[in-house]
Design an enzyme around this catalytic site. Sequence first.
Site, short mmCIF file in Angstrom:
data_model
loop_
_atom_site.label_atom_id
_atom_site.label_comp_id
_atom_site.label_asym_id
_atom_site.label_seq_id
_atom_site.Cartn_x
_atom_site.Cartn_y
_atom_site.Cartn_z
N LYS A 13 -14.27 59.19 54.24
CA LYS A 13 -12.86 58.94 53.90
C LYS A 13 -12.53 59.41 52.49
CE LYS A 13 -12.79 54.44 54.31
NZ LYS A 13 -14.18 54.11 54.64
N ARG A 85 -7.76 47.15 55.72
CA ARG A 85 -9.12 46.95 56.25
C ARG A 85 -9.13 45.94 57.39
NH1 ARG A 85 -12.16 49.74 52.37
NH2 ARG A 85 -14.32 49.11 52.29
N ARG A 124 -26.05 58.71 49.52
CA ARG A 124 -24.90 58.93 48.63
C ARG A 124 -25.21 58.53 47.18
NH1 ARG A 124 -19.26 56.63 50.50
NH2 ARG A 124 -20.43 54.68 50.71
N ARG A 157 -24.59 53.61 44.41
CA ARG A 157 -23.71 52.45 44.39
C ARG A 157 -24.53 51.22 44.75
NH1 ARG A 157 -18.34 53.81 47.88
NH2 ARG A 157 -18.68 51.64 48.49
N ARG A 168 -21.95 45.94 55.36
CA ARG A 168 -20.60 46.53 55.31
C ARG A 168 -20.22 47.12 56.68
NH1 ARG A 168 -21.59 50.59 51.01
NH2 ARG A 168 -19.43 51.25 51.24
P1 AMP Z 1 -15.14 51.37 49.69
O1 AMP Z 1 -15.29 52.17 48.44
O2 AMP Z 1 -13.88 51.66 50.45
O3 AMP Z 1 -16.37 51.45 50.56
O4 AMP Z 1 -15.01 49.83 49.24
C1 AMP Z 1 -16.02 49.19 48.51
C2 AMP Z 1 -15.81 47.70 48.51
O5 AMP Z 1 -14.55 47.39 47.87
C3 AMP Z 1 -15.71 47.04 49.88
O6 AMP Z 1 -16.99 46.78 50.46
C4 AMP Z 1 -14.95 45.76 49.53
O7 AMP Z 1 -15.80 44.84 48.86
C5 AMP Z 1 -13.94 46.26 48.51
N1 AMP Z 1 -12.70 46.72 49.17
C6 AMP Z 1 -12.18 47.98 49.16
N2 AMP Z 1 -11.04 48.04 49.86
C7 AMP Z 1 -10.82 46.80 50.33
C8 AMP Z 1 -9.80 46.21 51.15
N3 AMP Z 1 -8.78 46.93 51.63
N4 AMP Z 1 -9.90 44.89 51.43
C9 AMP Z 1 -10.93 44.15 50.97
N5 AMP Z 1 -11.92 44.63 50.21
C10 AMP Z 1 -11.88 45.95 49.89
#
Ligand code: AMP
Length: 216
Positions: A13, A85, A124, A157, A168
């Site tokens: 994404k 989400r 990653r 990360r 996740r």
């Molecule tokens: P990502 O970089 O999109 O994989 O997001 C990393 C982390 O940020 C996720 O595992 C959540 O802890 C938090 N996060 C990102 N976007 C959201 C969202 N829309 N709702 C809740 N938590 C989020």
Amino acid sequence: MIIILLGAPGSGKGTQSKRLADRYGYQHLATGDIFRAEIAKKTTLGLKAQDYVKNGKLVPDAIVTEMVAGRIDAKGKFLLDGFPRNLEQAQALDSMLKKDGVTVSLVCLLALDSAEAIRRMSARRICSQCGAVYNAATAPPAKDGVCDACGGAVVQREDDTEATAKKRLMVFDDLTQPLVAYYRGEQIFEEVDANQAPEKVEAALAAFIEAVGAKS
Ligand code: AMP
């Protein structure tokens, strides 16, 4: 114009959103990137979010939707990456946009199987300063551990370790899949096979974005 990219962690994404936002003049709103930046700066928002992010859990909806509401402009061109989400966030987004008589223009799902998602997350690496993304196996930085773009430290990360990555994915299956089901019946929904090479995924997404652009 509001476009949403959905997909499991590791489905590409972020990479695709950056490319397409540049190509078509959208603002890239990536909630995960915003949280990581706020956590690094130790802001109030970062402190509220950090334990959730570290442990691979969703940050509570109220915090996320307030953050997005403060950054989105219904009349602008936004590519949403990582938001919504779950169904509650999708409904919150709809009501934010409704005030300006706007609806979501396109929802694209990057479909990827879990085993490949885990493989990608464990390979990653990201720059801790500018967020540039690398792959330890296929696309490492030229100098080990140093970002090509800004010279920052390239790291894994904290939430890409195998145990947290698996958690996740479970969160994605539990909360985001119902959201996929919700959009799937709609005309604005499209799906792309994210196992393909990034260029092919980009071409498929670009065709959908151009079709939506042509209609508006
Ligand atoms: P990502 O970089 O999109 O994989 O997001 C990393 C982390 O940020 C996720 O595992 C959540 O802890 C938090 N996060 C990102 N976007 C959201 C969202 N829309 N709702 C809740 N938590 C989020």
